[in-house]
Design a protein around this motif. Structure first.
Motif, PDB file in Angstrom:
ATOM      1  N   PHE A 178      -6.264 -15.757  -2.457  1.00  0.00           N
ATOM      2  CA  PHE A 178      -6.036 -14.883  -3.296  1.00  0.00           C
ATOM      3  C   PHE A 178      -4.739 -14.460  -3.665  1.00  0.00           C
ATOM      4  O   PHE A 178      -4.292 -14.306  -4.969  1.00  0.00           O
ATOM      5  N   GLU A 179      -3.737 -14.635  -2.802  1.00  0.00           N
ATOM      6  CA  GLU A 179      -2.650 -14.270  -3.046  1.00  0.00           C
ATOM      7  C   GLU A 179      -1.835 -15.550  -4.037  1.00  0.00           C
ATOM      8  O   GLU A 179      -0.927 -15.008  -4.762  1.00  0.00           O
ATOM      9  N   ARG A 180      -2.246 -16.501  -3.823  1.00  0.00           N
ATOM     10  CA  ARG A 180      -1.842 -17.522  -4.683  1.00  0.00           C
ATOM     11  C   ARG A 180      -2.653 -17.591  -6.049  1.00  0.00           C
ATOM     12  O   ARG A 180      -1.798 -17.756  -7.169  1.00  0.00           O
ATOM     13  N   ILE A 181      -3.579 -17.023  -6.376  1.00  0.00           N
ATOM     14  CA  ILE A 181      -4.532 -16.872  -7.631  1.00  0.00           C
ATOM     15  C   ILE A 181      -3.537 -15.852  -8.471  1.00  0.00           C
ATOM     16  O   ILE A 181      -3.493 -15.677  -9.389  1.00  0.00           O
ATOM     17  N   ALA A 182      -3.563 -14.653  -7.455  1.00  0.00           N
ATOM     18  CA  ALA A 182      -3.046 -13.292  -8.188  1.00  0.00           C
ATOM     19  C   ALA A 182      -1.770 -13.439  -9.044  1.00  0.00           C
ATOM     20  O   ALA A 182      -1.077 -13.868  -8.463  1.00  0.00           O
ATOM     21  N   SER A 183      -1.580 -12.860 -10.235  1.00  0.00           N
ATOM     22  CA  SER A 183      -0.362 -12.649 -10.728  1.00  0.00           C
ATOM     23  C   SER A 183       0.346 -11.648 -10.261  1.00  0.00           C
ATOM     24  O   SER A 183       1.676 -11.651 -10.252  1.00  0.00           O
ATOM     25  N   THR A 184      -0.067 -10.324  -9.615  1.00  0.00           N
ATOM     26  CA  THR A 184       0.688  -9.482  -9.133  1.00  0.00           C
ATOM     27  C   THR A 184       0.050  -9.240  -7.630  1.00  0.00           C
ATOM     28  O   THR A 184      -1.145  -9.082  -7.495  1.00  0.00           O
ATOM     29  N   VAL A 185       1.004  -9.265  -6.598  1.00  0.00           N
ATOM     30  CA  VAL A 185       0.355  -8.822  -5.256  1.00  0.00           C
ATOM     31  C   VAL A 185       1.103  -7.756  -4.768  1.00  0.00           C
ATOM     32  O   VAL A 185       2.317  -7.764  -4.677  1.00  0.00           O
ATOM     33  N   ILE A 186       0.359  -6.572  -4.412  1.00  0.00           N
ATOM     34  CA  ILE A 186       1.092  -5.210  -3.725  1.00  0.00           C
ATOM     35  C   ILE A 186       0.502  -5.278  -2.179  1.00  0.00           C
ATOM     36  O   ILE A 186      -0.438  -5.201  -1.900  1.00  0.00           O
ATOM     37  N   TYR A 187       1.613  -5.355  -1.476  1.00  0.00           N
ATOM     38  CA  TYR A 187       1.317  -5.026   0.014  1.00  0.00           C
ATOM     39  C   TYR A 187       1.580  -3.594   0.456  1.00  0.00           C
ATOM     40  O   TYR A 187       2.514  -3.064   0.001  1.00  0.00           O
ATOM     41  N   THR A 188       0.477  -3.103   1.344  1.00  0.00           N
ATOM     42  CA  THR A 188       0.886  -1.680   1.610  1.00  0.00           C
ATOM     43  C   THR A 188       0.908  -1.384   2.930  1.00  0.00           C
ATOM     44  O   THR A 188       0.395  -2.269   3.919  1.00  0.00           O
ATOM     45  N   GLU A 189       1.566  -0.811   3.676  1.00  0.00           N
ATOM     46  CA  GLU A 189       1.863  -0.376   4.902  1.00  0.00           C
ATOM     47  C   GLU A 189       1.549   1.188   5.148  1.00  0.00           C
ATOM     48  O   GLU A 189       2.261   2.076   4.535  1.00  0.00           O
ATOM     49  N   SER A 190       0.483   1.543   5.938  1.00  0.00           N
ATOM     50  CA  SER A 190       0.233   2.815   6.218  1.00  0.00           C
ATOM     51  C   SER A 190       0.943   3.650   7.243  1.00  0.00           C
ATOM     52  O   SER A 190       1.308   2.882   8.412  1.00  0.00           O
ATOM     53  N   HIS A 191       1.429   4.784   7.090  1.00  0.00           N
ATOM     54  CA  HIS A 191       2.001   5.644   8.230  1.00  0.00           C
ATOM     55  C   HIS A 191       1.248   6.874   8.234  1.00  0.00           C
ATOM     56  O   HIS A 191       0.383   7.291   7.172  1.00  0.00           O
ATOM     57  N   PRO A 192       1.343   7.787   9.326  1.00  0.00           N
ATOM     58  CA  PRO A 192       0.541   8.779   9.322  1.00  0.00           C
ATOM     59  C   PRO A 192       0.838  10.019   8.307  1.00  0.00           C
ATOM     60  O   PRO A 192      -0.486  10.449   7.887  1.00  0.00           O
ATOM     61  N   ARG A 193       1.824  10.125   7.377  1.00  0.00           N
ATOM     62  CA  ARG A 193       1.985  11.134   6.232  1.00  0.00           C
ATOM     63  C   ARG A 193       2.380  10.365   5.202  1.00  0.00           C
ATOM     64  O   ARG A 193       2.859  10.951   4.142  1.00  0.00           O
ATOM     65  N   LYS A 194       2.282   8.933   5.104  1.00  0.00           N
ATOM     66  CA  LYS A 194       3.054   8.358   3.787  1.00  0.00           C
ATOM     67  C   LYS A 194       2.570   6.938   3.890  1.00  0.00           C
ATOM     68  O   LYS A 194       2.188   6.458   4.777  1.00  0.00           O
ATOM     69  N   ALA A 195       2.633   6.338   2.668  1.00  0.00           N
ATOM     70  CA  ALA A 195       2.452   4.783   2.488  1.00  0.00           C
ATOM     71  C   ALA A 195       3.504   4.036   1.860  1.00  0.00           C
ATOM     72  O   ALA A 195       4.158   4.737   0.818  1.00  0.00           O
ATOM     73  N   VAL A 196       3.873   2.707   2.270  1.00  0.00           N
ATOM     74  CA  VAL A 196       4.993   2.110   1.448  1.00  0.00           C
ATOM     75  C   VAL A 196       4.208   1.053   0.738  1.00  0.00           C
ATOM     76  O   VAL A 196       3.535   0.194   1.393  1.00  0.00           O
ATOM     77  N   LEU A 197       4.561   0.774  -0.394  1.00  0.00           N
ATOM     78  CA  LEU A 197       3.772  -0.176  -1.185  1.00  0.00           C
ATOM     79  C   LEU A 197       5.169  -1.302  -1.363  1.00  0.00           C
ATOM     80  O   LEU A 197       6.167  -0.730  -2.025  1.00  0.00           O
ATOM     81  N   ARG A 198       4.923  -2.365  -1.288  1.00  0.00           N
ATOM     82  CA  ARG A 198       5.995  -3.474  -1.694  1.00  0.00           C
ATOM     83  C   ARG A 198       5.375  -4.485  -2.449  1.00  0.00           C
ATOM     84  O   ARG A 198       4.177  -5.113  -2.180  1.00  0.00           O
ATOM     85  N   ILE A 199       6.120  -4.679  -3.385  1.00  0.00           N
ATOM     86  CA  ILE A 199       5.522  -5.794  -4.503  1.00  0.00           C
ATOM     87  C   ILE A 199       6.081  -7.132  -4.110  1.00  0.00           C
ATOM     88  O   ILE A 199       7.194  -7.418  -4.346  1.00  0.00           O
ATOM     89  N   GLY A 200       5.027  -7.963  -3.634  1.00  0.00           N
ATOM     90  CA  GLY A 200       5.399  -9.339  -3.301  1.00  0.00           C
ATOM     91  C   GLY A 200       5.572 -10.283  -4.341  1.00  0.00           C
ATOM     92  O   GLY A 200       6.266 -11.371  -4.242  1.00  0.00           O
ATOM     93  N   LYS A 201       4.672  -9.871  -5.521  1.00  0.00           N
ATOM     94  CA  LYS A 201       4.820 -11.030  -6.471  1.00  0.00           C
ATOM     95  C   LYS A 201       4.295 -10.095  -7.746  1.00  0.00           C
ATOM     96  O   LYS A 201       3.380  -9.346  -7.619  1.00  0.00           O
TER      97      LYS A 201
END
Length: 225
Positions: A178-201
């Protein structure tokens, strides 16, 4: 909150029709709020939303949103192609049983829906369930081939919201494919009161590697809680 929404909007605005976006999450409310983000974005841009609902994934999202007090009446107007499952949510145009040649029936259903709607945001929910239920590696690769066949389809931007924990338990972990095929990949990291989104591709190279933080309190305030 507005800055977070503007950041997500900037990512979406950078995409071209035919691109595939992969949003990867662990167990959290990230898929619920991501769904709201994409629907809100489509509404502001005046483009249709088409949901591929695999094995009642849309029903689960709807129920979770209602539990936390979000008004879900807008679900009634969302065009849905449903694969498997029994709980009808939204304007279901096709309900394809998860048996036999369901992939061919799915392809035909997609073509019919996109004859009427173009420049759509296509949210694909629950595809990780198909991988998990696959009985052999070739089944996983067949689904991957299906995804490749839709890459570059100019009538839509496809967004796959995928549970990392489930995919890693499939006979073959499909995430690297999936990561190879997709043109945009967004990784998310969840925390108790927030989320961090990182654009890997991303097809817009200036966005690659950037992160944004979304606070839960801001989300609840934005959606009227």
């Amino acid at each position: 909150m507005r800055r977070a929404f503007e950041a997500v909007t900037r990512i979406m605005d950078s995409l071209k029709m035919g691109e595939t976006v992969l949003l990867i999450y662990d167990e959290s409310l990230i898929p619920e709020f991501s769904f709201l983000f994409f629907v809100e974005y489509a509404s502001q841009k005046g483009v249709p939303v088409i949901v591929d609902d695999i094995l009642d994934s849309l029903y689960v999202i709807k129920q979770h949103l209602e539990f936390i007090g979000i008004d879900t009446k807008f679900f009634e107007n969302i065009t849905v192609i449903k694969v498997g499952g029994t709980n009808i949510v939204g304007n279901v145009r096709q309900h394809i049983p998860l048996e036999g040649a369901y992939r061919e029936k799915y392809r035909l259903a997609v073509r019919e829906v996109y004859k009427e709607k173009s420049n759509a945001i296509n949210l694909v929910l629950g595809i990780e369930n198909l991988f998990y239920l696959s009985t052999k590696p070739s089944d996983v690769m067949d689904v991957i081939s299906e995804l490749i066949s839709f890459l570059g389809e100019k009538s839509r931007i496809a967004v796959y919201i995928i549970n990392k924990n489930i995919t890693e338990k499939a006979p073959v972990n499909p995430l690297p494919f999936f990561e190879r095929i997709a043109s945009t990949v967004i990784y998310t990291e969840s925390h108790p009161r927030k989320a961090v989104l990182r654009i890997g591709k991303c097809s817009s190279l200036e966005l690659v590697g950037k992160s944004l933080v979304i606070e839960l309190d801001d989300l609840l305030q934005y959606w009227g809680r």
